[in-house]
Design an enzyme around this catalytic site. Structure first.
Site, PDB file in Angstrom:
ATOM      1  N   ASP A 151      29.495 -87.498 -51.777  1.00 21.44           N
ATOM      2  CA  ASP A 151      29.143 -88.027 -50.451  1.00 21.44           C
ATOM      3  C   ASP A 151      29.409 -87.025 -49.328  1.00 21.44           C
ATOM      4  OD1 ASP A 151      31.853 -88.538 -51.326  1.00 21.44           O
ATOM      5  OD2 ASP A 151      32.159 -89.680 -49.496  1.00 21.44           O
ATOM      6  N   ARG A 185      34.246 -73.534 -71.583  1.00 18.19           N
ATOM      7  CA  ARG A 185      33.545 -73.592 -70.295  1.00 18.19           C
ATOM      8  C   ARG A 185      34.202 -72.686 -69.266  1.00 18.19           C
ATOM      9  NH1 ARG A 185      31.860 -79.646 -68.850  1.00 18.19           N
ATOM     10  NH2 ARG A 185      31.013 -78.475 -67.123  1.00 18.19           N
ATOM     11  N   ILE A 192      44.740 -85.348 -56.400  1.00 21.72           N
ATOM     12  CA  ILE A 192      43.335 -84.953 -56.153  1.00 21.72           C
ATOM     13  C   ILE A 192      42.368 -85.771 -57.014  1.00 21.72           C
ATOM     14  CG2 ILE A 192      41.695 -83.021 -56.034  1.00 21.72           C
ATOM     15  CD1 ILE A 192      44.088 -82.404 -54.280  1.00 21.72           C
ATOM     16  N   ARG A 242      29.383 -79.067 -63.122  1.00 25.20           N
ATOM     17  CA  ARG A 242      29.667 -79.543 -61.773  1.00 25.20           C
ATOM     18  C   ARG A 242      29.014 -78.646 -60.722  1.00 25.20           C
ATOM     19  NH1 ARG A 242      30.751 -84.149 -60.119  1.00 25.20           N
ATOM     20  NH2 ARG A 242      31.379 -84.127 -57.966  1.00 25.20           N
ATOM     21  N   LYS A 249      36.149 -68.220 -62.277  1.00 29.20           N
ATOM     22  CA  LYS A 249      34.984 -69.035 -62.653  1.00 29.20           C
ATOM     23  C   LYS A 249      34.431 -69.798 -61.455  1.00 29.20           C
ATOM     24  CE  LYS A 249      35.701 -73.204 -64.285  1.00 29.20           C
ATOM     25  NZ  LYS A 249      35.175 -74.512 -63.993  1.00 29.20           N
ATOM     26  N   ASN A 250      35.298 -70.505 -60.742  1.00 25.95           N
ATOM     27  CA  ASN A 250      34.781 -71.393 -59.695  1.00 25.95           C
ATOM     28  C   ASN A 250      34.259 -70.632 -58.480  1.00 25.95           C
ATOM     29  OD1 ASN A 250      35.212 -73.554 -61.327  1.00 25.95           O
ATOM     30  ND2 ASN A 250      37.137 -74.189 -60.380  1.00 25.95           N
ATOM     31  N   ASP A 254      44.188 -77.955 -60.952  1.00 15.05           N
ATOM     32  CA  ASP A 254      43.716 -77.321 -62.185  1.00 15.05           C
ATOM     33  C   ASP A 254      44.858 -76.717 -63.013  1.00 15.05           C
ATOM     34  OD1 ASP A 254      41.176 -78.038 -61.517  1.00 15.05           O
ATOM     35  OD2 ASP A 254      40.517 -76.042 -60.902  1.00 15.05           O
ATOM     36  N   ARG A 312      34.590 -88.337 -58.782  1.00 15.77           N
ATOM     37  CA  ARG A 312      33.972 -87.113 -58.271  1.00 15.77           C
ATOM     38  C   ARG A 312      32.658 -87.364 -57.513  1.00 15.77           C
ATOM     39  NH1 ARG A 312      34.753 -82.224 -62.444  1.00 15.77           N
ATOM     40  NH2 ARG A 312      35.172 -81.107 -60.526  1.00 15.77           N
ATOM     41  N   PRO A 313      32.709 -88.129 -56.419  1.00 16.00           N
ATOM     42  CA  PRO A 313      31.486 -88.362 -55.644  1.00 16.00           C
ATOM     43  C   PRO A 313      31.025 -87.087 -54.926  1.00 16.00           C
ATOM     44  CG  PRO A 313      33.391 -89.250 -54.486  1.00 16.00           C
ATOM     45  CD  PRO A 313      33.889 -88.755 -55.811  1.00 16.00           C
ATOM     46  N   CYS A 372      33.704 -81.921 -65.856  1.00 17.40           N
ATOM     47  CA  CYS A 372      34.775 -82.589 -66.583  1.00 17.40           C
ATOM     48  C   CYS A 372      34.987 -83.991 -66.038  1.00 17.40           C
ATOM     49  CB  CYS A 372      36.074 -81.791 -66.443  1.00 17.40           C
ATOM     50  SG  CYS A 372      36.091 -80.310 -67.450  1.00 17.40           S
TER      51      CYS A 372
HETATM   52  N1  EPU Z   1      35.513 -85.707 -53.011  1.00 16.16           N
HETATM   53  C1  EPU Z   1      34.908 -86.777 -52.407  1.00 16.16           C
HETATM   54  N2  EPU Z   1      33.617 -86.625 -51.977  1.00 16.16           N
HETATM   55  C2  EPU Z   1      32.928 -85.458 -52.129  1.00 16.16           C
HETATM   56  C3  EPU Z   1      33.566 -84.359 -52.735  1.00 16.16           C
HETATM   57  C4  EPU Z   1      34.874 -84.523 -53.162  1.00 16.16           C
HETATM   58  O1  EPU Z   1      35.495 -87.840 -52.248  1.00 16.16           O
HETATM   59  O2  EPU Z   1      31.776 -85.396 -51.700  1.00 16.16           O
HETATM   60  C5  EPU Z   1      36.905 -85.859 -53.486  1.00 16.16           C
HETATM   61  C6  EPU Z   1      37.034 -85.657 -54.990  1.00 16.16           C
HETATM   62  O3  EPU Z   1      36.760 -86.840 -55.698  1.00 16.16           O
HETATM   63  C7  EPU Z   1      38.472 -85.215 -55.110  1.00 16.16           C
HETATM   64  C8  EPU Z   1      38.691 -84.384 -53.847  1.00 16.16           C
HETATM   65  O4  EPU Z   1      37.678 -84.801 -52.933  1.00 16.16           O
HETATM   66  O5  EPU Z   1      39.324 -86.323 -55.061  1.00 16.16           O
HETATM   67  C9  EPU Z   1      38.610 -82.890 -54.034  1.00 16.16           C
HETATM   68  O6  EPU Z   1      37.432 -82.555 -54.754  1.00 16.16           O
HETATM   69  P1  EPU Z   1      36.723 -81.146 -54.573  1.00 16.16           P
HETATM   70  O7  EPU Z   1      35.402 -81.380 -53.935  1.00 16.16           O
HETATM   71  O8  EPU Z   1      37.668 -80.204 -53.925  1.00 16.16           O
HETATM   72  O9  EPU Z   1      36.503 -80.717 -56.071  1.00 16.16           O
HETATM   73  P2  EPU Z   1      35.186 -80.248 -56.797  1.00 16.16           P
HETATM   74  O10 EPU Z   1      34.347 -79.409 -55.890  1.00 16.16           O
HETATM   75  O11 EPU Z   1      34.548 -81.400 -57.482  1.00 16.16           O
HETATM   76  C10 EPU Z   1      36.263 -78.006 -57.605  1.00 16.16           C
HETATM   77  C11 EPU Z   1      36.394 -77.304 -58.929  1.00 16.16           C
HETATM   78  C12 EPU Z   1      37.402 -78.062 -59.783  1.00 16.16           C
HETATM   79  C13 EPU Z   1      38.723 -78.150 -59.056  1.00 16.16           C
HETATM   80  C14 EPU Z   1      38.541 -78.770 -57.668  1.00 16.16           C
HETATM   81  C15 EPU Z   1      39.806 -78.787 -56.829  1.00 16.16           C
HETATM   82  C16 EPU Z   1      34.253 -76.273 -59.317  1.00 16.16           C
HETATM   83  C17 EPU Z   1      32.977 -76.255 -60.060  1.00 16.16           C
HETATM   84  N3  EPU Z   1      35.108 -77.253 -59.583  1.00 16.16           N
HETATM   85  O12 EPU Z   1      35.782 -79.323 -57.906  1.00 16.16           O
HETATM   86  O13 EPU Z   1      37.555 -77.290 -60.961  1.00 16.16           O
HETATM   87  O14 EPU Z   1      39.607 -78.979 -59.788  1.00 16.16           O
HETATM   88  O15 EPU Z   1      37.524 -78.036 -56.947  1.00 16.16           O
HETATM   89  O16 EPU Z   1      40.287 -77.504 -56.655  1.00 16.16           O
HETATM   90  O17 EPU Z   1      34.506 -75.390 -58.516  1.00 16.16           O
HETATM   91  C18 EPU Z   1      38.097 -76.867 -63.198  1.00 16.16           C
HETATM   92  O18 EPU Z   1      37.816 -75.683 -63.004  1.00 16.16           O
HETATM   93  O19 EPU Z   1      38.663 -77.272 -64.259  1.00 16.16           O
HETATM   94  C19 EPU Z   1      37.785 -77.855 -62.184  1.00 16.16           C
HETATM   95  C20 EPU Z   1      37.799 -79.166 -62.431  1.00 16.16           C
END
Ligand code: EPU
Length: 432
Positions: free
Chosen positions: A126, A399, A329, A94, A23-24, A307, A123-124, A118
């Protein structure tokens, strides 16, 4: 009417299950497919809700989307008329943030609603925005919750990621693909889907090297061309079935996987006393002995995936002794623990650590799925439990898991997706 999973637990899962596309990875590849004017065919797409929301958004901006079958789509984005993406549904997912990298990278302009997804932490975004700015874009969050990014020209640069982020790594990679010159992303995420998106973009003519390591180097190209691409298997769907086999004392062959991507999960299952046999594109999990306790910390790949944290906690809750699970995370990923407690689980959460004292079994209860992976975890708890479990709010599970109930039934689970209280009573009478 809302649908529920109604589960009569207690059967070990036995048999074979076929895993779908990741999915991702697919979500990001769909966004990236609008970066070329030529047709792109994407195969092994999971047929789940978030994917359909992305496809609708791609149609909305004027691309032609043709469903070839349930898992294959042809996208031709030569006819795109807008770089503005904002719908009710897109605000709920997301991965909508990938449209910023894709549109900015191709059209030097993007206006995309702030992402949802979710509720597992703050989940910023930045790091995404910082990366776009480093490439020369002006970025602001405008009124109405729209991220606006634009650039006269995007220029390759050196970007150090303060934190390992899957989303930001992929987004910056997309924005940099057609930027002038070279971009280096340091401290990049190494998840299999980061590699898959890089492979997809390279198959469209991009020049991305190093994906899967912590330094990704991108040399800008003038344009991308069409391609045909098959999405990798879903590491988390596979892991979910592996852990479901463990928690139900089952024997499941999980097919169409890349065993290397599952190593962290395999290692923990071995530690708690399961047998795991690896084949070229399958893994078999057999749980014939009592489960043992262990400690787990979620980490970026190749560490144990966040996950898989809720699912694994369910299995540890049935092991002998006390386990700990540290969630490093996302800060809000233990919301299912209260539900598990109502099923007889013994889990205490202190900060980002869950302390799990194994119990001899769970008992069925009515529980709410608080998010996608926790929802799947509660289904596993229901499958392992004595009696009837009803899992509400299963749209979260839909989802990310295609035909979850059908696949589980094929492994011997007694469960139905039901939306009506009368039908629930009939199901309970039938299986009691
Ligand atoms: N983070 C920041 N700033 C940012 C981006 C991330 O501080 O600009 C922090 C997050 O808050 C977190 C960490 O960095 O503490 C890692 O976040 P990441 O960006 O890796 O996660 P994501 O892109 O929001 C994706 C998947 C998630 C999965 C995570 C970690 C998608 C759509 N989502 O999220 O998938 O948990 O990577 O592998 O690809 C799921 O499928 O159930 C799901 C939540």
């Amino acid at each position: 009417m809302q649908e529920q999973y109604v589960i009569k637990g207690g059967n070990p899962l036995v048999g074979e299950v076929e895993i779908g596309g990741a999915k991702n990875a697919a979500l990001a590849i769909l966004a990236a497919s609008i970066m070329t004017d030529e047709p792109v065919i994407i195969d092994n797409l999971p047929n789940v809700r978030d994917i359909n929301v992305m496809l609708d958004a791609i149609k909305d901006v004027g691309a032609v989307v043709e469903r070839i079958d349930n898992h294959t789509v042809k996208i031709c984005a030569g006819s795109i008329t807008s770089t503005h993406i904002d719908t009710e549904n897109i605000r709920k997912i997301r991965a909508s943030y990938y449209f910023i990298g894709a549109l900015l990278g191709k059209y030097n302009n993007a206006e995309v609603a702030l992402p949802g997804g979710c509720s597992i932490g703050a989940r910023p975004v930045d790091l995404h925005l910082k990366g776009f700015r480093a490439l020369g874009a002006e970025v602001e969050i405008a009124s109405g919750g729209i991220i606006e990014a634009s650039a006269k020209v995007l220029k390759g640069t050196h970007i150090y990621m303060d934190k390992v982020s899957v989303g930001a790594t992929i987004n910056i990679m997309m924005a940099a693909v057609m930027a002038e010159g070279k971009t280096v992303i340091e401290n990049a995420a190494k998840e299999p889907h980061v590699v898959d998106i890089a492979n997809f973009l390279n198959s469209c003519g991009a020049s991305i090297r190093g994906a899967g390591t912590d330094v990704i180097r991108i040399t800008g190209v003038d344009k991308l061309h069409g391609t045909e691409y098959t999405v990798i298997p879903d590491q988390i769907e596979a892991g979910t079935f592996m852990v479901a086999a463990a928690a139900t004392k089952g024997d499941v062959l999980v097919k169409n996987v890349i065993p290397k991507h599952l190593e962290a999960i395999t290692a923990k299952l071995l530690e708690i006393g399961c047998e795991v046999e690896e084949f070229d594109d399958a893994v078999r999990v057999v749980a014939s002995k009592p489960l043992k306790h262990t400690s787990i910390t979620t980490l970026p790949y190749p560490g144990f995936p966040t996950d898989m944290q809720p699912q694994m906690t369910i299995a540890l809750g049935l092991s002998r002794g006390t386990s700990t699970v540290t969630e490093s995370i996302f800060e809000n990923r233990f919301k299912y623990v209260d539900e598990l407690t109502r099923m007889g689980g013994d889990v205490k959460v202190e900060g980002n650590i869950a302390i799990i004292t194994g119990v001899s079994g769970y008992t069925g209860a009515r529980v709410n799925a608080p998010d996608l992976r926790a929802g799947a975890a509660l289904v596993i708890a229901g499958l392992a439990a004595e009696g009837i479990t009803i899992v509400d709010d299963i749209y979260y599970i839909e989802r990310g898991y295609e035909e979850f109930d059908e696949k589980l039934r094929a492994l011997g689970a007694t469960m139905e997706m039901i939306s009506d209280d009368k039908e629930i009573r009939k199901f309970i009478l039938r299986v009691s």
